[in-house]
Scaffold this motif. Structure first.
Motif, PDB file in Angstrom:
ATOM      1  N   ASN A   1     -12.756 -18.691   6.117  1.00 22.02           N
ATOM      2  CA  ASN A   1     -12.297 -17.481   5.437  1.00 22.02           C
ATOM      3  C   ASN A   1     -13.310 -16.898   4.457  1.00 22.02           C
ATOM      4  N   ILE A   2     -14.470 -17.507   4.340  1.00 28.60           N
ATOM      5  CA  ILE A   2     -15.487 -16.982   3.419  1.00 28.60           C
ATOM      6  C   ILE A   2     -15.944 -15.611   3.904  1.00 28.60           C
ATOM      7  N   GLY A   3     -15.967 -14.663   2.996  1.00 28.31           N
ATOM      8  CA  GLY A   3     -16.415 -13.310   3.314  1.00 28.31           C
ATOM      9  C   GLY A   3     -15.335 -12.402   3.858  1.00 28.31           C
ATOM     10  N   LYS A   4     -14.159 -12.925   4.124  1.00 30.23           N
ATOM     11  CA  LYS A   4     -13.062 -12.089   4.604  1.00 30.23           C
ATOM     12  C   LYS A   4     -12.281 -11.560   3.406  1.00 30.23           C
ATOM     13  N   PRO A   5     -11.882 -10.294   3.432  1.00 29.43           N
ATOM     14  CA  PRO A   5     -11.117  -9.742   2.301  1.00 29.43           C
ATOM     15  C   PRO A   5      -9.741 -10.397   2.190  1.00 29.43           C
ATOM     16  N   LEU A   6      -9.258 -10.487   0.948  1.00 35.92           N
ATOM     17  CA  LEU A   6      -7.938 -11.069   0.717  1.00 35.92           C
ATOM     18  C   LEU A   6      -6.825 -10.132   1.161  1.00 35.92           C
ATOM     19  N   HIS A   7      -7.077  -8.823   1.060  1.00 31.25           N
ATOM     20  CA  HIS A   7      -6.071  -7.825   1.419  1.00 31.25           C
ATOM     21  C   HIS A   7      -6.692  -6.802   2.364  1.00 31.25           C
ATOM     22  N   THR A   8      -5.856  -6.117   3.111  1.00 33.31           N
ATOM     23  CA  THR A   8      -6.344  -5.050   3.985  1.00 33.31           C
ATOM     24  C   THR A   8      -6.735  -3.847   3.129  1.00 33.31           C
ATOM     25  N   PHE A   9      -7.483  -2.938   3.723  1.00 35.46           N
ATOM     26  CA  PHE A   9      -7.874  -1.722   3.006  1.00 35.46           C
ATOM     27  C   PHE A   9      -6.634  -0.942   2.575  1.00 35.46           C
ATOM     28  N   GLU A  10      -5.654  -0.846   3.443  1.00 33.44           N
ATOM     29  CA  GLU A  10      -4.444  -0.088   3.135  1.00 33.44           C
ATOM     30  C   GLU A  10      -3.715  -0.673   1.934  1.00 33.44           C
ATOM     31  N   GLU A  11      -3.614  -1.999   1.873  1.00 26.89           N
ATOM     32  CA  GLU A  11      -2.954  -2.640   0.730  1.00 26.89           C
ATOM     33  C   GLU A  11      -3.726  -2.378  -0.565  1.00 26.89           C
ATOM     34  N   SER A  12      -5.032  -2.520  -0.514  1.00 25.58           N
ATOM     35  CA  SER A  12      -5.863  -2.285  -1.701  1.00 25.58           C
ATOM     36  C   SER A  12      -5.772  -0.833  -2.148  1.00 25.58           C
ATOM     37  N   PHE A  13      -5.810   0.089  -1.191  1.00 20.86           N
ATOM     38  CA  PHE A  13      -5.717   1.515  -1.516  1.00 20.86           C
ATOM     39  C   PHE A  13      -4.370   1.839  -2.154  1.00 20.86           C
ATOM     40  N   GLU A  14      -3.312   1.278  -1.617  1.00 22.75           N
ATOM     41  CA  GLU A  14      -1.977   1.518  -2.166  1.00 22.75           C
ATOM     42  C   GLU A  14      -1.868   1.017  -3.601  1.00 22.75           C
ATOM     43  N   HIS A  15      -2.422  -0.157  -3.876  1.00 28.02           N
ATOM     44  CA  HIS A  15      -2.395  -0.695  -5.239  1.00 28.02           C
ATOM     45  C   HIS A  15      -3.207   0.189  -6.193  1.00 28.02           C
ATOM     46  N   ALA A  16      -4.355   0.663  -5.734  1.00 32.65           N
ATOM     47  CA  ALA A  16      -5.199   1.512  -6.574  1.00 32.65           C
ATOM     48  C   ALA A  16      -4.503   2.826  -6.908  1.00 32.65           C
ATOM     49  N   ILE A  17      -3.889   3.456  -5.921  1.00 32.71           N
ATOM     50  CA  ILE A  17      -3.192   4.720  -6.154  1.00 32.71           C
ATOM     51  C   ILE A  17      -1.992   4.510  -7.075  1.00 32.71           C
ATOM     52  N   THR A  18      -1.262   3.434  -6.889  1.00 29.65           N
ATOM     53  CA  THR A  18      -0.126   3.131  -7.757  1.00 29.65           C
ATOM     54  C   THR A  18      -0.591   2.997  -9.199  1.00 29.65           C
ATOM     55  N   PHE A  19      -1.707   2.313  -9.408  1.00 29.33           N
ATOM     56  CA  PHE A  19      -2.242   2.157 -10.757  1.00 29.33           C
ATOM     57  C   PHE A  19      -2.657   3.496 -11.343  1.00 29.33           C
ATOM     58  N   LEU A  20      -3.378   4.304 -10.571  1.00 28.67           N
ATOM     59  CA  LEU A  20      -3.857   5.583 -11.086  1.00 28.67           C
ATOM     60  C   LEU A  20      -2.715   6.544 -11.401  1.00 28.67           C
ATOM     61  N   LEU A  21      -1.645   6.491 -10.626  1.00 33.92           N
ATOM     62  CA  LEU A  21      -0.522   7.388 -10.870  1.00 33.92           C
ATOM     63  C   LEU A  21       0.232   7.042 -12.144  1.00 33.92           C
ATOM     64  N   ASN A  22       0.377   5.764 -12.438  1.00 38.26           N
ATOM     65  CA  ASN A  22       1.133   5.392 -13.626  1.00 38.26           C
ATOM     66  C   ASN A  22       0.743   3.997 -14.111  1.00 38.26           C
ATOM     67  N   PRO A  23      -0.347   3.892 -14.893  1.00 42.01           N
ATOM     68  CA  PRO A  23      -0.762   2.583 -15.399  1.00 42.01           C
ATOM     69  C   PRO A  23       0.268   1.982 -16.364  1.00 42.01           C
ATOM     70  N   TRP A  24       1.111   2.832 -16.943  1.00 41.13           N
ATOM     71  CA  TRP A  24       2.115   2.335 -17.874  1.00 41.13           C
ATOM     72  C   TRP A  24       3.095   1.371 -17.199  1.00 41.13           C
ATOM     73  N   LYS A  25       3.410   1.623 -15.944  1.00 44.02           N
ATOM     74  CA  LYS A  25       4.337   0.737 -15.228  1.00 44.02           C
ATOM     75  C   LYS A  25       3.787  -0.688 -15.185  1.00 44.02           C
ATOM     76  N   ILE A  26       2.494  -0.812 -14.935  1.00 45.83           N
ATOM     77  CA  ILE A  26       1.886  -2.139 -14.882  1.00 45.83           C
ATOM     78  C   ILE A  26       1.832  -2.741 -16.283  1.00 45.83           C
ATOM     79  N   TRP A  27       1.472  -1.919 -17.280  1.00 47.84           N
ATOM     80  CA  TRP A  27       1.409  -2.389 -18.666  1.00 47.84           C
ATOM     81  C   TRP A  27       2.786  -2.873 -19.134  1.00 47.84           C
TER      82      TRP A  27
END
Length: 106
Positions: A10-36
């Motif tokens: 598993n060395i060098g393989k991403p932990l998450h798919t691009f779609e999962e990572s993108f979804e997390h990034a957009i969720t954070f950018l839309l409302n960082p307060w929810k995570i805080w």
């Protein structure tokens, strides 16, 4: 031995798919307060690292100073296209009337 082989495979393989990572990034950018607001210390530290370019500065007399935000938040918070260095709504191609006035006679 089998665990080591699995780790090596598993060395060098991403932990998450691009779609999962993108979804997390957009969720954070839309409302960082929810995570805080979740209250977990590790998530709050991550929000601070992702939202602010430098450490937060505190002044005894004035309190918290204005922090420098990271690039995504600077552009998301910018409403004036010219001030933010973005293309004006008209577009980047010149209009036909401006072409006539700028051409030199041959």
């Amino acid at each position: 031995m089998r665990l080591n082989e699995e780790k090596l495979a598993n060395i060098g393989k991403p932990l998450h798919t691009f779609e999962e990572s993108f979804e997390h990034a957009i969720t954070f950018l839309l409302n960082p307060w929810k995570i805080w607001d979740m209250g977990r210390l590790d998530l709050r530290r991550a929000v601070l690292r992702l939202a602010f370019a430098d450490n937060l500065t505190y002044d005894r007399n004035a309190g918290l100073r204005t922090a420098k935000t990271t690039l995504p938040f600077r552009y998301l918070g910018c409403s004036d296209a010219a001030r933010c260095g973005l293309v004006e709504p008209i577009g980047i191609e010149p209009t036909t009337s401006s072409l006539r006035t700028t051409r030199s006679p041959n």
